[in-house]
Scaffold this active site. Structure first.
Site, PDB file in Angstrom:
ATOM      1  N   CYS A 132       0.564  -1.251  -0.074  1.00 58.06           N
ATOM      2  CA  CYS A 132       0.151   0.141   0.056  1.00 58.06           C
ATOM      3  C   CYS A 132       0.486   1.195  -0.179  1.00 58.06           C
ATOM      4  O   CYS A 132       1.248   1.410   0.839  1.00 58.06           O
ATOM      5  CB  CYS A 132      -1.002  -0.447   1.247  1.00 58.06           C
ATOM      6  SG  CYS A 132      -1.952   1.522   1.735  1.00 58.06           S
ATOM      7  N   CYS A 135       0.002   3.801   1.817  1.00 58.21           N
ATOM      8  CA  CYS A 135      -0.236   3.883   3.533  1.00 58.21           C
ATOM      9  C   CYS A 135       1.065   4.707   4.066  1.00 58.21           C
ATOM     10  O   CYS A 135       1.760   4.902   4.817  1.00 58.21           O
ATOM     11  CB  CYS A 135      -0.878   2.159   4.124  1.00 58.21           C
ATOM     12  SG  CYS A 135      -2.199   1.859   3.611  1.00 58.21           S
ATOM     13  N   ASP A 136       1.930   3.607   3.242  1.00 62.90           N
ATOM     14  CA  ASP A 136       3.725   3.821   3.845  1.00 62.90           C
ATOM     15  C   ASP A 136       4.657   4.813   2.852  1.00 62.90           C
ATOM     16  O   ASP A 136       5.871   4.530   3.409  1.00 62.90           O
ATOM     17  CB  ASP A 136       3.710   1.712   3.194  1.00 62.90           C
ATOM     18  CG  ASP A 136       3.404   0.881   4.328  1.00 62.90           C
ATOM     19  OD1 ASP A 136       2.565   1.876   5.272  1.00 62.90           O
ATOM     20  OD2 ASP A 136       2.553   0.216   4.212  1.00 62.90           O
TER      21      ASP A 136
END
Ligand code: NAP
Length: 318
Positions: A132, A135-136
């Site tokens: 992701c 997200c990261d």
């Protein structure tokens, strides 16, 4: 018999449960094999509104669960192996257990990111390997990143990750990309994106401190092994919606995603609603899943009141 059964406990299912419970509908929530869903496999969540310092994924999910319980949602662990939506009330069969009955069902079983299944991958998820970018990506500021895949997701993630990374190397197993031309052009015109095409990923490589150092690949043109160096490896080879257990009980698209009437959570079966990643091929965020969970609960309430007009004709049938 239940008024509503929610299947799946990611942000979509738990938000639906909070709303249903607050509407005094005493939902039964079936947790599935990964209670809390995909967020339980992440570490810090920095983009869920309301947590200025961020929050750990498992803690966020635990909070949502407690919030639903506080208003009277009933939880049950287990894996739904079969549903029957051809009868009223609907039947939901939990593996190794009873057949439950409910007037409505909310499907929120999510989607699972696909992995490469190569050595070094699973043990480094959340520690250099991610599925992701949204997200990261932020954790890789100024670092070298690899994105694996040749589809639209890989192009999108590669372009997005150039905001943080010093370079993004796109590793794809063939010479040709599957992605749409516009997405390819966008990635190709980005000077931070480098290309390692026709390379099959073999292993995620780490050093003696278990820090990710890159990806071992086979160059399919020369048949030689090579190391593509990077600090992070983002696997973007697609998602699989968790809809197998539904059989042909409900309309899905060619990839197995549940089709909902646009702008609603209604499926082709009146009284069955879908929310979160199981019906979302586009956004796939915790907050969008939670939002659609709220929509599903409100649609469900309206249906139980008898004030919903189910008009599927506008929706594309596969
Ligand atoms: P996808 O189109 O199925 O592409 C998956 C890619 O991963 C393919 O290039 C495939 O290689 C590669 N791959 C699969 N298994 C692999 C393995 N074991 N090892 C190495 N590579 C592997 O998936 P997606 O990119 O997630 O897209 C899914 C759908 O969402 C598509 O319809 C896409 O158009 C849509 N989407 C749209 C947007 C947008 O428009 N903004 C953004 C993202 C996704 P091969 O090509 O060799 O098979």
């Amino acid at each position: 018999m239940y008024k509503s059964i929610v299947i799946g406990t990611g942000p979509a299912g738990l938000t639906a449960a909070i709303y249903l419970a607050r509407a005094n509908l005493n939902p039964l929530v079936i947790e599935g094999v990964q209670p809390g869903g995909q967020l339980t496999t992440t570490t810090e969540v920095e983009n869920f509104p309301g947590f200025p310092q961020g929050i750990q994924g498992p803690e966020l999910m635990d909070n949502m669960r407690k919030q639903a319980e506080r208003f009277g949602a009933e939880f049950r662990s287990g894996w739904v192996e079969q549903v029957d939506f051809s009868v009223r009330p609907f039947k939901v069969k939990v593996e190794g257990g009873d057949e439950l009955e409910s007037e409505t069902v909310i499907l929120s079983t999510g989607a699972s990111a696909r992995y490469l299944s190569i050595p070094g991958e699973q043990e480094n998820v959340g520690r250099g390997v991610s599925t992701c970018a949204t997200c990261d990506g932020f954790f890789f500021r100024g670092k070298k990143i690899i994105v694996v895949g040749g589809g639209d997701s890989a192009m999108e993630e590669a372009s997005f990750l150039t905001r943080f990374a010093s370079t993004v190397t796109l590793v794809h197993r063939r010479d040709e990309l599957r992605a749409s031309k516009i997405m390819q052009d966008r990635a190709r015109s980005n000077e931070k994106v480098q290309w390692a095409l026709n390379r099959t990923p073999l292993a995620v490589v780490t050093d003696e401190n278990s820090t990710v150092k890159g990806l071992k690949v086979r160059n399919n043109a020369t048949n030689q092994e090579e190391l593509v160096e990077a600090d992070g490896v983002f696997v973007a080879i697609g998602h699989t919606p968790n809809t197998k257990f539904l059989g042909d009980a409900i309309h899905t698209d060619d990839h197995g995603y549940i089709i909902v009437k646009p702008g609603t959570t209604e499926t082709n079966i009146p009284g069955v609603f879908a929310c979160g990643d199981v019906q979302d091929t586009r956004y796939r965020q915790a907050i969008t899943a939670a939002g659609s969970g709220c929509m599903a609960a409100m649609d469900c309430e309206k249906y139980l009141e008898g004030s919903m007009v189910h008009d599927w004709s506008e929706t594309l049938n596969p």
